[in-house]
Design an enzyme around this catalytic site. Structure first.
Site, PDB file in Angstrom:
ATOM      1  CG  ASP A  32     -13.164  -8.587  15.375  1.00  0.00           C
ATOM      2  OD1 ASP A  32     -12.790  -7.412  15.231  1.00  0.00           O
ATOM      3  OD2 ASP A  32     -13.049  -9.212  16.450  1.00  0.00           O
ATOM      4  CB  SER A  56      -7.761  -8.906  23.388  1.00  0.00           C
ATOM      5  OG  SER A  56      -8.638  -8.451  22.367  1.00  0.00           O
ATOM      6  N   GLY A  57     -10.737  -9.826  23.739  1.00  0.00           N
ATOM      7  CA  GLY A  57     -11.794 -10.698  23.222  1.00  0.00           C
ATOM      8  C   GLY A  57     -11.743 -10.832  21.717  1.00  0.00           C
ATOM      9  CG  HIS A  58     -11.549  -7.938  19.557  1.00  0.00           C
ATOM     10  ND1 HIS A  58     -12.675  -7.766  18.797  1.00  0.00           N
ATOM     11  CD2 HIS A  58     -11.717  -7.174  20.662  1.00  0.00           C
ATOM     12  CE1 HIS A  58     -13.499  -6.930  19.412  1.00  0.00           C
ATOM     13  NE2 HIS A  58     -12.942  -6.552  20.556  1.00  0.00           N
ATOM     14  CG  ASP A  71     -27.068  16.943  24.650  1.00  0.00           C
ATOM     15  OD1 ASP A  71     -27.026  16.522  25.814  1.00  0.00           O
ATOM     16  OD2 ASP A  71     -26.816  18.124  24.346  1.00  0.00           O
TER      17      ASP A  71
END
Length: 550
Positions: free
Chosen positions: A192, A363-365, A440
């Site tokens: 990540d 944050s989760g990062h 859509d």
């Protein structure tokens, strides 16, 4: 010739969202994550963007399983569409499985889908691959990384992660296991890259709890908190502090209700007895005893918070003095929508508190120092930065070099590119079909670039319809032409211009040859009117000639 291990990103590179990665060796394929993305501003009417999964359809008999790292939409959101065309088992943790089951039930796919729940430490055999689940920290419960054993060596895919030494639940990321794998030898790391630009460490989720406590303590007003519905630990902290100060908690928003339902059922959230109340009961409670948790932290038009702000919510109306706590950061591109909601809340007399005022979101990062710790533990031979835009991938590649990795052992690439690995080399060799599929309504992939271009044109310049009745025998005009406009200019306010348009259309139609086909005549009308309107008004409306044949 030695067999190659192939890694094919179908999403999640040079973009934030729609994460999907294919791992392939000989006749076996596994898929890591199956996420969606949000439409750009110029994608008028598009609800969801998903990866182009044509390659999976072409090779569906070789797919041994879909492995999900966690339950965020950018990692599971494309499943209802992909599973219409592909029959493959899903392996994931309990919380993620619960969210996936809700999603598939809405699309009538649950009964036909095989979902297997796993725990951190489990190892799943899928063809030649053995996939080990490794506990990580993120902004949702039950997030995992994968150690994928292949005939050529071990791959590690981190999913979304950070190091949180004081998580609300679940324990700290299993750095010990990652270190063990590093000592055994890791062929390649996919990691990540979202927060690679930020120095230092990401704050612990528990720091947000202290901010909530300070805001609730001594407050005599009603409190409304908005956050991401999937952030179970954040919701738990709100409930805990509300209970501490004697407040009852009501929940608004479908995704929030679903998250609460799944997390309490599976034991990831513990709600004190008597704290949770139905939304209809809040009117009977004094304001200082109420806390409402709601969706809408990104200013989404139909979210609960937006409906509250614009007085269209059936059960909640803003009262002067209400304290609104935004416990989320703005996803890039949503700042304007969030600002509009905040302004409307202030207009109605509420007080709005966000992360600029206090530590209301983390944050989760992983940030730079956490990324360096992971690289040092895993010691991969090759490195592929994932989950980020181009700048994130490049900066992460540079960080890996600072940690001692050779530049020729790092691959920064794009979706659809085939990364080929052997025990001694890494290279990009060829491409597969990739891109994005636009959803859509019930239509999946039926809106292409031509339709989007037309929608953009209609939104920017409007439309003019020319209606005329003509003789099928000699192409003489029997009635009309009538001019109808939508989104261009109001006819009554510009009668002179519309009369000129009508005259030009009449002239073209009168000059039509008796043997000309209708398509040619319509094309002539469109061309002449387009040229005239651009010269006259510097606008390019869509022009639709309608010829009724008699």
């Amino acid at each position: 010739m030695a067999e190659k291990l192939k890694i094919i990103p179908l999403g999640g590179l040079n973009e934030i969202g729609k994460n999907m990665t294919v791992i392939e060796y000989k006749d076996d394929i596994i898929v890591i994550d199956c996420g969606m993305g949000f439409p750009d501003d110029d994608m008028y009417g598009i609800d969801v963007v998903i990866p182009d999964y044509s390659y999976l359809i072409q090779n569906q008999t070789r797919i041994r399983g879909i492995f999900l790292t966690h339950g965020h939409e950018d990692h599971i959101g494309a499943l209802p569409y992909v599973l219409r065309d592909i029959d493959a088992p899903i392996y994931t943790t309990r919380m993620t499985a619960g969210l996936v089951e809700l999603k598939l039930a809405e699309h009538d796919l649950l009964s036909t889908t095989r979902i297997y729940t796993c725990e951190a430490g489990d190892v799943i055999r899928a063809g030649v691959f053995q996939v080990e689940f490794i506990h990580t920290n993120h902004s949702i419960a039950d997030a995992v990384a994968f150690a994928i054993r292949t005939p050529l060596g071990t791959l590690i895919h981190t999913g979304d992660w950070k190091i949180d030494p004081t998580p609300i639940s679940g324990g700290m990321i299993d750095l010990a296991r990652l270190g063990e794998l590093g000592r055994e030898g890791v062929l390649a790391l996919m990691c990540d890259s979202t927060n690679v630009e930020r120095p230092g460490f990401t704050k612990s989720e528990s720091t947000v709890g202290a901010s909530f406590d300070a805001l609730f303590k001594g407050c005599e007003e009603r409190i409304i908190v908005t956050t991401f519905a999937s952030n179970v630990d954040r919701i738990q902290q709100v409930i805990n502090v509300a209970a501490r100060y004697g407040r009852r908690v009501a929940v608004s928003g479908r995704s929030m209700e679903n998250a609460l339902k799944v997390s309490t059922k599976l034991g990831y959230m513990k709600i004190p007895e008597g704290v949770l109340v139905d939304l209809n009961q809040i009117k009977s409670l004094p304001k200082e005893k109420i806390c409402i948790i709601t969706t809408g932290s990104q200013g989404e038009a139909m979210s609960a918070l937006s409906r509250i702000a614009y007085s269209s919510h059936r059960q909640i109306e803003i009262q002067p003095g209400d304290k609104i706590i935004l416990s989320a950061s703005a996803i890039p591109g949503n700042e304007h929508a969030i600002g509009n909601v905040i302004n409307e809340l202030y207009r109605k007399g509420a007080e709005v508190i966000n992360e600029r005022n206090r530590d209301l979101h983390v944050s989760g990062h992983a940030c730079q120092q956490e990324l360096k710790i992971l690289h040092a533990l895993v010691k991969p031979k090759f490195f592929i930065p994932v989950h980020g835009e181009q700048r994130h991938l490049r900066i992460h590649a540079r960080l890996a070099q600072e940690m001692g990795m050779r530049p020729d052992h790092i691959v920064v690439t794009d979706i659809g590119h085939v990364i080929e690995l052997t025990a001694k080399s890494i290279r990009v060799g060829g491409t597969v079909t990739s891109g994005r599929i636009l959803v859509d309504g019930y239509g999946v992939g039926d809106v292409g670039s031509v339709v989007l271009r037309d929608r953009k044109r209609l939104a920017e310049d409007g439309m003019i319809v020319v209606v005329v009745t003509m003789s099928a025998e000699n192409h003489q005009i029997l009635s009309g032409p009538e001019i109808i406009t939508r989104g261009f200019i109001y006819v009554k306010e510009s009668e002179e211009l519309m009369e000129e348009v009508r005259q030009i259309a009449s002239q073209v139609l009168y000059q039509a040859k008796p043997n000309a086909d209708w398509a040619t005549i319509k094309g002539d009308v469109k061309r002449e009117l387009s040229n005239f309107l651009f010269r006259k008004a510097r606008r390019s409306p869509m022009i639709l000639p309608v010829i009724m044949e008699v």
